[in-house]
Scaffold this motif. Structure first.
Motif, short mmCIF file in Angstrom:
data_model
loop_
_atom_site.label_atom_id
_atom_site.label_comp_id
_atom_site.label_asym_id
_atom_site.label_seq_id
_atom_site.Cartn_x
_atom_site.Cartn_y
_atom_site.Cartn_z
N ALA A 253 -3.53 5.02 2.82
CA ALA A 253 -4.44 3.93 2.41
C ALA A 253 -4.36 3.45 1.07
N SER A 254 -4.53 4.52 0.16
CA SER A 254 -4.38 4.25 -1.35
C SER A 254 -3.09 3.47 -1.82
N VAL A 255 -1.98 3.94 -1.13
CA VAL A 255 -0.80 3.22 -1.52
C VAL A 255 -1.06 1.71 -1.19
N HIS A 256 -1.37 1.37 0.07
CA HIS A 256 -1.50 0.04 0.68
C HIS A 256 -2.57 -0.67 -0.45
N ARG A 257 -3.70 -0.02 -0.95
CA ARG A 257 -4.61 -0.78 -1.79
C ARG A 257 -3.78 -1.13 -3.17
N VAL A 258 -3.19 -0.19 -3.71
CA VAL A 258 -2.44 -0.38 -4.93
C VAL A 258 -1.46 -1.20 -4.86
N LEU A 259 -0.39 -1.16 -4.03
CA LEU A 259 0.83 -1.68 -3.97
C LEU A 259 0.88 -2.76 -2.84
N GLY A 260 0.19 -2.89 -1.86
CA GLY A 260 0.03 -3.93 -1.08
C GLY A 260 0.94 -3.69 0.07
N ILE A 261 1.71 -2.39 0.29
CA ILE A 261 2.75 -2.19 1.39
C ILE A 261 2.05 -1.09 2.08
N ASP A 262 2.79 -0.96 3.29
CA ASP A 262 2.62 0.16 4.13
C ASP A 262 4.02 1.18 4.02
N LEU A 263 3.70 2.27 3.13
CA LEU A 263 4.76 3.14 2.83
C LEU A 263 5.15 4.34 3.83
N PRO A 264 6.25 4.33 4.43
CA PRO A 264 6.16 5.63 5.43
C PRO A 264 6.13 6.69 4.65
#
Length: 507
Positions: A253-264
């Motif tokens: 969720a933090s990666v999505h907020r910061v980078l705007g992507i869903d990282l597996p």
């Protein structure tokens, strides 16, 4: 007196201190409020000057044998950038990958093997400095409350130190609003590791190795050795309990907020969450109560706290031992605060600079980082930055002394190769060493007057930096005779240094 020294906190600093004290026969009790060792890998290894000191103790191989992987190439994060020390012939900054739970296990074994007592589930709830000789520590133990009478207390109990609060020592500074998340995970389906450390993510594209600053925070990734390293930093108002571990879902969720992507993300190998502060205690001492490690200082960047805390422990241990054993000269304990606060100021300098680098966003931030990397591409700035990160830039030596006086006995200072066998175990005994590099029998004789405090070691190096060095138990050079310096000037200076640091002779 129940014990000589009570150490509070069983993190790397406290465990290092307990082992150093017990090595030289100081009765040491370590109290830890948690009933079991933490399994959270807050730190990922050892880095900096502490590796050099462990080599001089003859103990580095033990930590290398337990490491989580091969010694990484000397490339280290710095304020949202990576500094590449591989271009130097001899990097001033090195690391050993060793998750903190395993590091603490090794340090605990080391302390107990030497005679220190470790009590877990025993919390310090009060302390009183009864007189000029005794501190009474009030403890809430597993079987109820009890007092411990001791000569000295050292708080190694972290940034929220109970010992520091009980001693009434101010802890000024700044707490930054970012929450940092750091993880190492296995490679999931749909992600390919690239040769340059970047990631190729199905449906997303290429994510470059290194740091990416966005308006929402900072993201970094590293795909190497069959694992993925992921880091995020973002401003949050949420307060997290250190005892509650981070989940993969929270990181995602933090990666999505910061980078705007869903990282597996694959299976977690190491996960930690933390905040950054820039704080330092006004003093590291109140009477017979001392502070070390995070209880004394907090730095707003990773990779430096364990090194700084363990070096605090090494600096303080032999000085406390001298006071317990009765040979410490007047003022010796006062040098602990003076020396280690100055060292922490240097660490605060570069970690605060890292805050400015990583928080600067947009074109101006990109320009700042680009210019910084250009400057760091030159050898001299890179050497200076490496010394800062390693904790060996401990201040300018006296203009009246040899240039090495006041510096650590590093590979560079001794002009030897990394992990050179000629200096492995140099400080094994825990005593000081008079290191004779030029067969100067005339300068070895005075050390014989301090046989219980100073060992004499002879060695040869290809290009000696001095004829003779007096190396303190913590690896700092206390005195040096210049190459071919006459005995008429060297001998009086050596005797003065011996009495200044190690008191009156015992012979």
């Amino acid at each position: 007196m129940d014990v000589d020294v009570v150490v509070v906190g069983a993190g790397p600093t406290g465990l290092m201190l307990a082992g150093e004290l017990a090595r030289v026969g100081v009765r040491t009790l370590l109290l830890e409020r948690r009933p079991e060792p933490s399994e959270v890998a807050k730190a990922g290894g050892l880095a900096g000057q502490i590796l050099q000191l462990l080599h001089h103790r003859g103990e580095l191989d033990r930590f290398h044998a337990a490491k989580a992987g091969p010694e990484p190439a000397p490339r280290f994060p710095f304020g949202g950038l990576h500094l590449d020390f591989t271009r130097l012939n001899d990097s001033p900054m090195r690391a050993v990958l060793l998750p903190q739970p395993r590091l603490e296990q090794l340090l605990a074994e080391r302390a107990v093997d030497r005679g220190a007592e470790v009590r877990r589930g025993h919390e310090v709830v009060g302390l009183r400095q009864e007189d000029d000789e005794t501190v009474t520590v009030e403890v809430r133990g597993t079987d109820g409350p009890y007092p411990v009478a001791t000569r000295f207390v050292v708080g190694c109990d972290g940034g929220r130190s109970r010992v520091r609060d009980l001693a009434g020592i101010p802890f000024p500074g700044t707490a930054f609003p970012e929450i940092e998340r750091l993880a190492s995970v296995t490679v999931p389906e749909g992600v390919t590791l690239l040769d340059d450390g970047g990631l190729d993510v199905r449906g997303v594209g290429t994510i470059p190795f290194g740091y990416t600053a966005t308006e929402h925070g900072v993201f970094a990734c590293s795909g190497m050795g069959g694992t993925i390293g992921v880091y995020t930093a973002e401003v949050e108002a949420t307060e997290y309990d250190d005892d509650v571990p981070m989940s993969v879902e929270e990181l995602s969720a933090s990666v999505h907020r910061v980078l705007g992507i869903d990282l597996p993300l694959g299976e977690p190998l190491r996960m930690t969450r933390f905040g950054y502060s820039a704080k330092q205690a006004d003093s590291y001492r109140d009477g017979r109560v001392f502070l070390a490690g995070d209880a004394a200082h907090l730095f707003p960047a990773g990779g430096v706290a364990v090194n700084a805390g363990m070096l605090d422990a090494a600096n303080l241990a032999w000085k406390l031992a001298g006071s317990v054993q009765g040979w410490a000269p007047p003022g010796l304990l006062d040098t602990y605060t003076a020396e280690r606060r100055a060292a922490a100021e240097r660490t605060l300098l570069h970690t605060r600079a890292q805050v400015a680098l990583r928080r600067a966003h947009g074109p101006t931030g990109d320009a700042l980082r680009a210019l910084f990397l250009e400057l760091a591409g030159d050898e001299q700035p890179l050497l200076r930055l490496g010394a800062l990160m390693a904790g060996t830039d401990v201040g300018a030596p006296s203009s009246e002394a040899h240039p090495l006086v006041g510096a650590f006995a590093t590979d560079q200072a001794l002009r030897v190769e990394h992990r050179d066998p000629r200096v492995a175990g140099l400080l094994r005994s825990g005593r000081a060493v008079l290191l004779d590099l030029a067969a100067r029998t005339d300068l070895r004789e005075p050390a014989g007057l301090w046989p219980d405090r100073v060992d004499v070691v002879t060695a040869t190096v290809d290009e000696r930096p001095a004829d003779v060095l007096l190396v303190r138990p913590d690896g700092l050079i206390a005195w040096a005779a210049a190459v071919d310096e006459p005995g008429a000037t060297a001998l009086p200076a050596l005797r003065q240094a011996l009495s200044t640091w190690f008191g009156a002779s015992s012979v």
